[in-house]
Scaffold this motif. Sequence first.
Motif, short mmCIF file in Angstrom:
data_model
loop_
_atom_site.label_atom_id
_atom_site.label_comp_id
_atom_site.label_asym_id
_atom_site.label_seq_id
_atom_site.Cartn_x
_atom_site.Cartn_y
_atom_site.Cartn_z
N LEU A 132 0.82 -1.21 0.00
CA LEU A 132 0.00 0.00 0.00
C LEU A 132 0.86 1.26 0.00
CD1 LEU A 132 -2.77 -1.09 2.53
CD2 LEU A 132 -3.06 -0.70 0.08
N THR A 133 1.97 1.22 0.71
CA THR A 133 2.87 2.38 0.73
C THR A 133 3.45 2.64 -0.66
OG1 THR A 133 3.44 1.97 3.04
CG2 THR A 133 4.95 3.34 1.77
N LEU A 134 3.87 1.57 -1.34
CA LEU A 134 4.41 1.72 -2.70
C LEU A 134 3.34 2.24 -3.67
CD1 LEU A 134 6.61 -1.49 -2.98
CD2 LEU A 134 7.40 0.87 -2.79
N VAL A 135 2.10 1.76 -3.51
CA VAL A 135 1.02 2.26 -4.36
C VAL A 135 0.82 3.75 -4.14
CG1 VAL A 135 -1.47 2.14 -4.79
CG2 VAL A 135 -0.16 0.03 -4.51
N LEU A 136 0.82 4.18 -2.89
CA LEU A 136 0.62 5.60 -2.59
C LEU A 136 1.77 6.44 -3.15
CD1 LEU A 136 -0.78 7.97 -1.27
CD2 LEU A 136 0.30 7.35 0.89
N LEU A 137 3.01 6.03 -2.93
CA LEU A 137 4.16 6.79 -3.45
C LEU A 137 4.12 6.87 -4.97
CD1 LEU A 137 7.02 5.43 -1.14
CD2 LEU A 137 5.87 7.66 -1.01
N SER A 138 3.74 5.78 -5.61
CA SER A 138 3.64 5.77 -7.08
C SER A 138 2.54 6.71 -7.56
CB SER A 138 3.37 4.35 -7.58
OG SER A 138 4.39 3.47 -7.16
N ALA A 139 1.40 6.70 -6.87
CA ALA A 139 0.30 7.59 -7.24
C ALA A 139 0.69 9.05 -7.09
CB ALA A 139 -0.93 7.27 -6.40
N VAL A 140 1.41 9.37 -6.03
CA VAL A 140 1.88 10.75 -5.84
C VAL A 140 2.84 11.13 -6.97
CG1 VAL A 140 3.27 12.25 -4.35
CG2 VAL A 140 1.55 10.73 -3.34
N ALA A 141 3.70 10.19 -7.37
CA ALA A 141 4.62 10.46 -8.48
C ALA A 141 3.84 10.72 -9.78
CB ALA A 141 5.58 9.29 -8.66
N VAL A 142 2.78 9.94 -10.01
CA VAL A 142 1.93 10.17 -11.19
C VAL A 142 1.33 11.57 -11.13
CG1 VAL A 142 -0.18 9.44 -12.39
CG2 VAL A 142 1.41 7.73 -11.52
N LEU A 143 0.87 11.98 -9.97
CA LEU A 143 0.27 13.31 -9.81
C LEU A 143 1.29 14.41 -10.08
CD1 LEU A 143 -2.18 15.02 -9.04
CD2 LEU A 143 -1.50 14.78 -6.64
N ILE A 144 2.49 14.26 -9.55
CA ILE A 144 3.54 15.27 -9.75
C ILE A 144 3.87 15.40 -11.23
CG2 ILE A 144 5.97 15.81 -9.33
CD1 ILE A 144 5.63 14.54 -6.56
N ILE A 145 4.03 14.26 -11.92
CA ILE A 145 4.37 14.28 -13.35
C ILE A 145 3.23 14.86 -14.16
CG2 ILE A 145 4.86 12.82 -15.35
CD1 ILE A 145 6.34 10.93 -13.40
N ALA A 146 1.98 14.51 -13.79
CA ALA A 146 0.82 15.02 -14.53
C ALA A 146 0.71 16.54 -14.43
CB ALA A 146 -0.45 14.38 -14.01
N LEU A 147 1.13 17.10 -13.30
CA LEU A 147 1.06 18.56 -13.08
C LEU A 147 2.28 19.30 -13.61
CD1 LEU A 147 -0.39 18.57 -9.45
CD2 LEU A 147 -1.59 19.24 -11.54
N ALA A 148 3.39 18.60 -13.77
CA ALA A 148 4.65 19.24 -14.16
C ALA A 148 4.75 19.36 -15.68
CB ALA A 148 5.83 18.44 -13.62
N PRO A 149 5.51 20.34 -16.16
CA PRO A 149 5.70 20.52 -17.62
C PRO A 149 6.78 19.57 -18.15
CG PRO A 149 6.84 22.25 -16.43
CD PRO A 149 6.14 21.44 -15.38
N VAL A 150 6.49 18.27 -18.07
CA VAL A 150 7.44 17.25 -18.56
C VAL A 150 6.70 16.35 -19.53
CG1 VAL A 150 8.81 17.31 -16.43
CG2 VAL A 150 6.92 15.70 -16.62
N PRO A 151 7.43 15.60 -20.37
CA PRO A 151 6.78 14.69 -21.32
C PRO A 151 5.92 13.67 -20.60
CG PRO A 151 9.08 15.00 -21.90
CD PRO A 151 8.90 15.66 -20.58
N ALA A 152 4.77 13.36 -21.19
CA ALA A 152 3.83 12.42 -20.58
C ALA A 152 4.42 11.01 -20.47
CB ALA A 152 2.54 12.38 -21.38
N GLY A 153 5.44 10.73 -21.25
CA GLY A 153 6.05 9.41 -21.20
C GLY A 153 6.59 9.04 -19.84
N TRP A 154 6.90 10.04 -19.04
CA TRP A 154 7.41 9.79 -17.69
C TRP A 154 6.36 9.12 -16.81
CZ3 TRP A 154 12.31 9.99 -16.19
CH2 TRP A 154 13.21 10.74 -16.95
N LEU A 155 5.10 9.18 -17.20
CA LEU A 155 4.04 8.55 -16.42
C LEU A 155 4.16 7.03 -16.40
CD1 LEU A 155 0.97 10.62 -17.68
CD2 LEU A 155 1.94 10.72 -15.37
#
Length: 424
Positions: free
Chosen positions: A302-325
């Motif tokens: 569950l901790t890994l799922v949460l950290l991964s979801a937060v990373a998805v959120l950061i990438i989705a909000l940041a001006p970086v290529p979507a491939g990082w998702l």
Amino acid sequence: MNTPAAADTAIPTTPAASRGGITSGLLLVLALLSAVAPFATDLYLPAFPTMAAELATDATSVQLTLTAFLVGISAGQLVFGPLSDRVGRVRPLLAGAVLCVAASVVAATAPTVEILVAARLVQGLAGAAGMVIGRAIISDLSSGKAAARAFSLMMLVGGIAPVIAPLLGSLLVGTLGWRGLLWIVVALAVAMLIGVIVVVRETHPAARRAEMRELRARTSAGKGELRSRAYLGNTLAFGFAFAVMMAYISASPFVYQVQMGLSEVQYGVAFGANALALAVVSGISARLAATRSVRGLLGLGLTLVLLSAVAVLIIALAPVPAGWLALPLFVAVASLGLVFGNATALALAAARHAAGFASAVLGALQFALAGLVSPLVSLGGEDTAVPLAGIMTGLAVIALGCFAVARRSGGSSTRLDVAEALEL
């Protein structure tokens, strides 16, 4: 609220071995029981446009065939689970399997969308028997680390079926058509029926049912367990974690193809890689459950799922290529392999006086949350992953919070070894 100690010590404790144990053949059949419904849900999704044309109806009516199935499978678990506590596991399981085969044949040959919707509703109701009673059978035969291992192995099939089915459907729809895909579901239902007849034996016999009825009459055992932090917390953790996966599945075509720019073939490869990772981690979890803390494995997942979801959120909000998702999505899906089997084992171990009903609530919650979450990920349109990321993060926070509540309940109500209270 914990299960009373007196009730805990009064549970019929027939050794698993004397009741046949969980053989590899039984586990394979139980995995098939858990996979039929997800395959029936997702296999024909790529054929929706063709179905609308051939049945001379609109997209809304075709979508209703999926909604009817989900309603049926949610309600069916609440019917067959408690019923199996009262009359045993095999008779309701056989009745559900026979009815599922009949409804599947009607669905594959339906001349109108109205008949198809009705058949899918019955198919869901009947198919639910295999899912809910399969979990109860494992709970009858094992507990603690053995149950966690069995549930994790079962998830190798049942857990990845919702991920594999749409991909398989997209590959076969051009050749077989939508009716051909539904005939595959018929074949799976027939295999389920044969497996039940040949392999499954009664694990909740009349003597054991009588003992438990007497115990519930003298104590608050069954109701107390179903209201305990251990049961509710782990059940909710499972449900919200499963909703994370359904959010990913629902949004994945848009994230990978529209936002990342992958072709259909490339999307299939990426989707398949994530499914394979989920299967591999589920197998690893089954091995680790023999020597490591079941709670520790669940908490790590569950901790890994949460950290991964937060990373998805950061990438989705940041001006970086979507491939990082792609990377955090891969980790999130793979980490669920540490969650599903272990959460199920902990939840059902906390409600052994009413395993059928407990399994029914867990399964109904699973599909109810999945149905609620799936439409939400597209609220922002197909060009942004922010809704998906936000929903995944919120669901993961809730799942981890529910697990924390369950963990505070202590070890006695989960019937796990004292050593399992230790973290990894």
